[in-house]
Write a protein that holds these residues in place. Structure first.
Motif, short mmCIF file in Angstrom:
data_model
loop_
_atom_site.label_atom_id
_atom_site.label_comp_id
_atom_site.label_asym_id
_atom_site.label_seq_id
_atom_site.Cartn_x
_atom_site.Cartn_y
_atom_site.Cartn_z
N PHE A 115 -7.30 3.83 0.57
CA PHE A 115 -6.48 5.03 0.36
C PHE A 115 -7.01 5.85 -0.81
O PHE A 115 -7.04 7.09 -0.75
CB PHE A 115 -5.02 4.64 0.12
CG PHE A 115 -4.27 4.30 1.38
CD1 PHE A 115 -4.11 5.24 2.38
CD2 PHE A 115 -3.72 3.05 1.55
CE1 PHE A 115 -3.42 4.94 3.54
CE2 PHE A 115 -3.02 2.72 2.71
CZ PHE A 115 -2.87 3.67 3.71
N HIS A 153 -0.61 5.05 -0.36
CA HIS A 153 -0.49 5.80 0.88
C HIS A 153 0.24 7.12 0.65
O HIS A 153 -0.21 8.19 1.10
CB HIS A 153 0.27 4.94 1.90
CG HIS A 153 0.27 5.49 3.29
ND1 HIS A 153 0.86 4.84 4.35
CD2 HIS A 153 -0.22 6.65 3.81
CE1 HIS A 153 0.71 5.56 5.44
NE2 HIS A 153 0.06 6.66 5.14
N THR A 163 -6.17 1.15 7.62
CA THR A 163 -5.78 2.39 6.96
C THR A 163 -6.20 3.62 7.75
O THR A 163 -5.48 4.62 7.78
CB THR A 163 -6.37 2.48 5.54
OG1 THR A 163 -7.79 2.34 5.59
CG2 THR A 163 -5.80 1.39 4.65
N THR A 213 0.81 -1.21 0.00
CA THR A 213 0.00 0.00 0.00
C THR A 213 0.85 1.27 0.00
O THR A 213 0.29 2.37 0.04
CB THR A 213 -0.92 0.03 1.24
OG1 THR A 213 -0.11 -0.08 2.44
CG2 THR A 213 -1.92 -1.11 1.21
#
Length: 216
Positions: free
Chosen positions: A202, A23, A132, A19
């Motif tokens: 995200f 991110h 997240t 990620t």
């Protein structure tokens, strides 16, 4: 990311690396940059809290659904809950009738719709969104809190969203969360689902930032 990677690496590390790109894109969004540079007025910050209240309410509703689950129930911690803190911040910043003017942005609605679509039925998807949001709050959120206090002249009131009074040592908590990611007995396919949904989380969050930026 190969099947072998998923089988041999610590899953928390795999998740972080899988990620990283999304991110970093989200963290570098225009809205975040301008907010933390002090280029936006307090109303922009209030708008961020309003939209956050809307999607955290749904995520924490999903958390209640999984609280007793033997697989992902351990991820659900009252120490992380943000809805009450957001209500307190918005009441302090906008008054007791702050809900009267609350408008759901299109990107926020898409975020909410996705949470309702996947987080109440999929363990992996729920943890993806949980991860997240809350680990971000405990990490970069603390830097954001310090900057916002300075920019807008706030103390505890107005930034309670970023305060975790029941987590005196965030690093210890985050280490425990990552160990839980590693040790959870995920069913076949759940890790892959989690990785994909975390990246989607995200992207959805970045969409909210884009809508907020367009309204500034």
């Amino acid at each position: 990311m190969t099947t072998a990677d998923l089988a041999t690496d610590r899953f928390s590390v795999v998740l972080r690396e899988a990620t990283r790109e999304e991110h970093e894109r989200t963290e570098s969004s225009r809205f975040v940059a301008e907010l933390l540079d002090g280029k936006l007025d307090r109303r922009a910050y209030v708008a961020l809290l309003e939209q956050s209240y809307l999607f955290y309410s749904v995520l924490e509703e999903a958390g209640d659904r999984w609280r007793g689950d033997e697989i992902v129930g351990p991820f659900v911690s009252d120490a992380l809950l943000r809805r009450g803190a957001l209500e307190a911040d918005l009441s302090w910043l906008s008054g007791s009738r702050w809900r009267d003017g609350l408008v759901t942005l299109p990107a926020t609605q898409r975020y909410i719709d996705r949470l309702r679509e996947v987080c109440f039925t999929s363990r992996g998807a729920f943890v993806a969104h949980h991860y997240t949001r809350y680990l971000g709050d405990l990490s970069g959120g603390q830097i954001i809190r310090s900057k916002l206090r300075s920019i807008y002249g706030l103390t505890r009131d107005g930034v309670r969203f970023y305060l975790f009074d029941e987590i005196p040592k965030p690093k210890v908590f985050k280490d425990g969360y990552r160990e839980l990611l590693d040790s959870t007995p995920w069913a076949a396919g759940e890790r892959t689902t989690l990785l994909g949904e975390a990246n989607e989380a995200f992207r959805l969050n970045r969409g909210v930032f884009d809508d907020l930026s367009a309204g500034c």
